[in-house]
Design a protein around this motif. Structure first.
Motif, PDB file in Angstrom:
ATOM      1  N   GLU A 381       1.734  -7.058  -3.167  1.00 22.44           N
ATOM      2  CA  GLU A 381       0.999  -6.594  -1.980  1.00 22.44           C
ATOM      3  C   GLU A 381       1.926  -6.247  -0.820  1.00 22.44           C
ATOM      4  O   GLU A 381       1.490  -5.633   0.156  1.00 22.44           O
ATOM      5  N   TYR A 382       3.200  -6.648  -0.924  1.00 20.77           N
ATOM      6  CA  TYR A 382       4.146  -6.408   0.167  1.00 20.77           C
ATOM      7  C   TYR A 382       5.205  -5.362  -0.197  1.00 20.77           C
ATOM      8  O   TYR A 382       6.159  -5.165   0.539  1.00 20.77           O
ATOM      9  N   TRP A 383       5.000  -4.683  -1.316  1.00 25.45           N
ATOM     10  CA  TRP A 383       5.967  -3.675  -1.729  1.00 25.45           C
ATOM     11  C   TRP A 383       5.948  -2.435  -0.831  1.00 25.45           C
ATOM     12  O   TRP A 383       6.795  -1.552  -0.983  1.00 25.45           O
ATOM     13  N   ASN A 384       4.990  -2.378   0.092  1.00 22.47           N
ATOM     14  CA  ASN A 384       5.004  -1.262   1.049  1.00 22.47           C
ATOM     15  C   ASN A 384       6.242  -1.329   1.945  1.00 22.47           C
ATOM     16  O   ASN A 384       6.554  -0.377   2.651  1.00 22.47           O
ATOM     17  N   THR A 385       6.951  -2.447   1.911  1.00 17.86           N
ATOM     18  CA  THR A 385       8.262  -2.532   2.572  1.00 17.86           C
ATOM     19  C   THR A 385       9.200  -1.468   1.994  1.00 17.86           C
ATOM     20  O   THR A 385       9.967  -0.836   2.723  1.00 17.86           O
ATOM     21  N   PHE A 386       9.135  -1.292   0.675  1.00 21.25           N
ATOM     22  CA  PHE A 386       9.945  -0.283   0.011  1.00 21.25           C
ATOM     23  C   PHE A 386       9.294   1.102   0.048  1.00 21.25           C
ATOM     24  O   PHE A 386       9.978   2.113  -0.049  1.00 21.25           O
ATOM     25  N   TYR A 387       7.957   1.120   0.152  1.00 23.56           N
ATOM     26  CA  TYR A 387       7.230   2.384   0.039  1.00 23.56           C
ATOM     27  C   TYR A 387       6.284   2.593   1.222  1.00 23.56           C
ATOM     28  O   TYR A 387       5.092   2.265   1.137  1.00 23.56           O
ATOM     29  N   PRO A 388       6.796   3.124   2.323  1.00 18.17           N
ATOM     30  CA  PRO A 388       5.928   3.419   3.476  1.00 18.17           C
ATOM     31  C   PRO A 388       4.807   4.386   3.114  1.00 18.17           C
ATOM     32  O   PRO A 388       3.721   4.330   3.683  1.00 18.17           O
ATOM     33  N   SER A 389       5.085   5.286   2.143  1.00 17.55           N
ATOM     34  CA  SER A 389       4.049   6.203   1.678  1.00 17.55           C
ATOM     35  C   SER A 389       3.004   5.427   0.878  1.00 17.55           C
ATOM     36  O   SER A 389       3.327   4.749  -0.100  1.00 17.55           O
ATOM     37  N   GLY A 390       1.749   5.544   1.301  1.00 14.57           N
ATOM     38  CA  GLY A 390       0.678   4.813   0.623  1.00 14.57           C
ATOM     39  C   GLY A 390       0.552   5.179  -0.829  1.00 14.57           C
ATOM     40  O   GLY A 390       0.274   4.326  -1.683  1.00 14.57           O
ATOM     41  N   GLU A 391       0.783   6.441  -1.183  1.00 19.85           N
ATOM     42  CA  GLU A 391       0.645   6.873  -2.565  1.00 19.85           C
ATOM     43  C   GLU A 391       1.731   6.261  -3.448  1.00 19.85           C
ATOM     44  O   GLU A 391       1.465   5.800  -4.563  1.00 19.85           O
ATOM     45  N   ASP A 392       2.976   6.227  -2.962  1.00 25.66           N
ATOM     46  CA  ASP A 392       4.059   5.597  -3.728  1.00 25.66           C
ATOM     47  C   ASP A 392       3.832   4.095  -3.874  1.00 25.66           C
ATOM     48  O   ASP A 392       4.158   3.503  -4.908  1.00 25.66           O
ATOM     49  N   PHE A 393       3.265   3.485  -2.845  1.00 22.49           N
ATOM     50  CA  PHE A 393       2.944   2.056  -2.878  1.00 22.49           C
ATOM     51  C   PHE A 393       1.948   1.773  -4.002  1.00 22.49           C
ATOM     52  O   PHE A 393       2.135   0.843  -4.802  1.00 22.49           O
ATOM     53  N   LYS A 394       0.911   2.593  -4.092  1.00 25.17           N
ATOM     54  CA  LYS A 394      -0.087   2.430  -5.160  1.00 25.17           C
ATOM     55  C   LYS A 394       0.551   2.693  -6.527  1.00 25.17           C
ATOM     56  O   LYS A 394       0.279   1.969  -7.493  1.00 25.17           O
ATOM     57  N   ARG A 395       1.397   3.713  -6.594  1.00 30.44           N
ATOM     58  CA  ARG A 395       2.082   4.025  -7.861  1.00 30.44           C
ATOM     59  C   ARG A 395       2.919   2.843  -8.321  1.00 30.44           C
ATOM     60  O   ARG A 395       2.930   2.505  -9.512  1.00 30.44           O
ATOM     61  N   ALA A 396       3.617   2.204  -7.403  1.00 32.24           N
ATOM     62  CA  ALA A 396       4.488   1.078  -7.760  1.00 32.24           C
ATOM     63  C   ALA A 396       3.670  -0.071  -8.342  1.00 32.24           C
ATOM     64  O   ALA A 396       4.072  -0.689  -9.338  1.00 32.24           O
ATOM     65  N   LYS A 397       2.526  -0.350  -7.738  1.00 28.43           N
ATOM     66  CA  LYS A 397       1.680  -1.442  -8.245  1.00 28.43           C
ATOM     67  C   LYS A 397       1.075  -1.087  -9.605  1.00 28.43           C
ATOM     68  O   LYS A 397       1.018  -1.935 -10.510  1.00 28.43           O
ATOM     69  N   ARG A 398       0.639   0.170  -9.736  1.00 29.91           N
ATOM     70  CA  ARG A 398       0.092   0.603 -11.029  1.00 29.91           C
ATOM     71  C   ARG A 398       1.157   0.505 -12.116  1.00 29.91           C
ATOM     72  O   ARG A 398       0.905   0.042 -13.227  1.00 29.91           O
ATOM     73  N   GLU A 399       2.370   0.960 -11.765  1.00 22.28           N
ATOM     74  CA  GLU A 399       3.461   0.954 -12.731  1.00 22.28           C
ATOM     75  C   GLU A 399       3.809  -0.467 -13.175  1.00 22.28           C
ATOM     76  O   GLU A 399       4.115  -0.718 -14.348  1.00 22.28           O
TER      77      GLU A 399
END
Length: 549
Positions: A381-399
């Motif tokens: 839930e805190y990986w948005n530190t690495f991914y300010p872009s919301g879409e990349d943040f969602k991609r990272a969690k899905r991946e």
């Protein structure tokens, strides 16, 4: 060596007059073993960091040929002294009952003949690392270690992915004969070790060596069947979706990690400094004690994260018990995998930090991997530190969840492959290749089209260092992922309470059984098909939620 031997002799000659003195003696023994273990691990780390360093190799070789055999002999004598002490039975069984079971098991497994066999075994494993650590490929006019090539397997251009996988596979196949021969020799040595202690095969030997008191080889097969029944269908479903997203007619092995043509591979950072800084901020949001630990490790040069030629493949966390520190080794290639690996290894460091020193510090791997795999999921839930872009943040969690489903069947294949190898120690190279392919067809998705590249599938195991260095250390990843998914589900419902459970379970070390550690974490140590089915349904719903966000 003489000074160390004298210290062991002093312990053996110590007169023990009561249960309190026996406890004090155990603590003295533990301190000495911690000091020796730390020196051995420091030499191992130095060799792994640079397999070209002749001085590091000589120190590592000396440990394997002289120090470790000495320690093993005296450890056996110390175990016997403890077990034969009349005061042992006066110790609190709630605290020492499991230790008694461990020591009794250790005594039964010790055989003087095996010490020389283990020296040969260690030499073969060292040779494996020397061979694989020096493999490189030429890419765009530059020589690169294999670990640096992983990022290109995610490239949107299919030709790039295929060329990358071809270079990696051909590099491994160029040393196949050497690695197959090493495996032959390891199997023969390991089978003899089992025979020397009266066991029918090395699989049974390692189950006892790893103190797998809570499950059996039959349970591993039950888990494999549950994976086949409930994980593989979800894996296939996700691969079908991946194929559709990529717009492909057939789904090849080089398509598994691919990103669509209009996207780029996830890249959380540009360099190691950014990786450490981002990981610090993520851990700070979970628990300030966790981030403080990473900061301390960075300040004390306890991180070696860069990939380079001559560095051994893989990643690990080593506990340095005498100095109460941990060391992280990995090969960064500036992909999302780096972020996950560092968080995973920090889970091990946090575990080491929470356990008190003593005879219960060496935890079972099922508990160790629960600590690390759970850390991956609790931080998502805190990986948005690495991914300010919301879409990349969602991609990272899905991946993250998609790859868990992708690798669970592979873990199963590798585990069952090792069961077969050591139950059938006289098999040939051809039979070994065929068996791995057969198991992959049974417990992994059949959706990936390997036509024309079956050679790659049959030899996938050559790059899995665990098979060579730490045999049978693999099913723990599946067990831990099952536990971690339960922890993640719990965390979504009650983050604060889950974190309390997490730290409480980790602090137990090996004072409790694996089953009891999992229970302390608020989860079930359960291999049943029903548990796997429920977790796969949960993961599928989570993936759907990430799509909707």
């Amino acid at each position: 060596m003489e000074a160390l031997q004298q210290q062991f002799k002093d312990l053996l000659q110590t007169e023990i007059q009561c249960s309190e003195e026996l406890e004090g003696w155990l603590k003295r023994q533990s301190r000495l073993l911690d000091e020796v273990e730390e020196q051995l691990k420091q030499h191992y780390i130095q060799f792994q960091c640079n397999t070209h360093d002749q001085q590091a190799k000589e120190a590592f070789d000396f440990d394997q040929k002289h120090v470790q055999p000495l320690v093993k002999r005296y450890k056996s004598l110390l175990d016997s002294k403890y077990y034969e002490s009349p005061f042992r039975l006066q110790l609190d069984p709630k605290h020492f009952g499991l230790l008694n079971k461990k020591v009794e098991n250790s005594i039964r497994l010790f055989n003087e003949k095996n010490i020389d066999l283990e020296i040969e075994e260690d030499e073969l494993v060292t040779k494996y690392f020397e061979i694989t650590g020096n493999l490189t490929v030429m890419w765009e006019g530059e020589e690169k270690p294999l670990s640096d090539m992983e990022v290109y397997l995610q490239d949107p251009e299919r030709t790039v992915r295929k060329n990358t996988m071809t270079l990696i596979q051909e590099s491994m196949l160029s040393v196949e004969e050497d690695l197959q021969i090493i495996m032959d020799k390891l199997i023969a040595l390991r089978h003899q070790k089992a025979q020397n202690v009266g066991l029918p095969n090395y699989r049974d030997y390692m189950f006892r060596k790893y103190e797998r008191f809570d499950y059996t080889a039959a349970d591993c097969l039950e888990l494999a069947e549950a994976m086949r029944q409930y994980v593989v269908p979800l894996q296939k479903k996700l691969q079908e979706k991946q194929q559709k997203t990529l717009g492909l007619r057939t789904f090849r092995p080089w398509d598994i990690r691919a990103v669509p043509i209009n996207e780029k591979p996830l890249q959380p950072v540009q360099n190691v400094d950014e990786l450490v800084k981002g990981t610090f901020h993520i851990l700070e949001k979970v628990d300030s004690r966790f981030s403080a630990l990473l900061h301390e490790m960075k300040e004390k040069n306890l991180l070696d994260l860069e990939s380079r030629k001559g560095k051994a493949p893989g990643g690990f966390c080593e506990s340095l018990p005498a100095s109460k520190q941990s060391f992280i080794f990995m090969n960064c290639c500036n992909t999302q995998d780096d972020a996950v690996v560092l968080l995973h290894e920090m889970g091990h460091c946090i575990h080491n930090e929470l356990i008190e020193l003593g005879p219960y510090r060496n935890v079972p791997m099922e508990s160790a991997e629960l600590a690390s795999t759970t850390m991956e999921l609790l931080t998502m839930e805190y990986w948005n530190t690495f991914y300010p872009s919301g879409e990349d943040f969602k991609r990272a969690k899905r991946e993250q969840l998609r790859l868990m489903i992708q690798y669970l069947p592979i873990i199963t294949v590798v585990d069952q492959f090792q069961h077969w190898m050591y139950e059938n120690p006289n098999h040939t190279h051809v039979e070994r290749r065929a068996k791995f392919k057969e198991l992959a067809r049974t417990y992994d998705s059949s959706f990936v089209n390997w036509e024309g590249y079956e050679n790659w599938l049959e030899t996938t195991w050559l790059s899995i260092l665990h098979i060579f260095e730490v045999p049978f250390y693999y099913i723990e990843y599946a067990i831990a992922q099952i536990g971690a998914l339960q922890m993640y589900k719990q965390y979504k419902e009650n983050p604060k309470q889950t974190l309390i459970h997490y730290k409480q379970a980790l602090s137990l070390g090996s004072t409790k059984s694996v089953k009891e550690v999992y229970e302390a974490a608020g989860i079930r140590f359960d291999f049943s098909a029903q548990t796997i089915k429920e977790l796969m349904e949960f993961v599928e719903k989570e993936l759907e939620l990430f799509e909707e966000e």
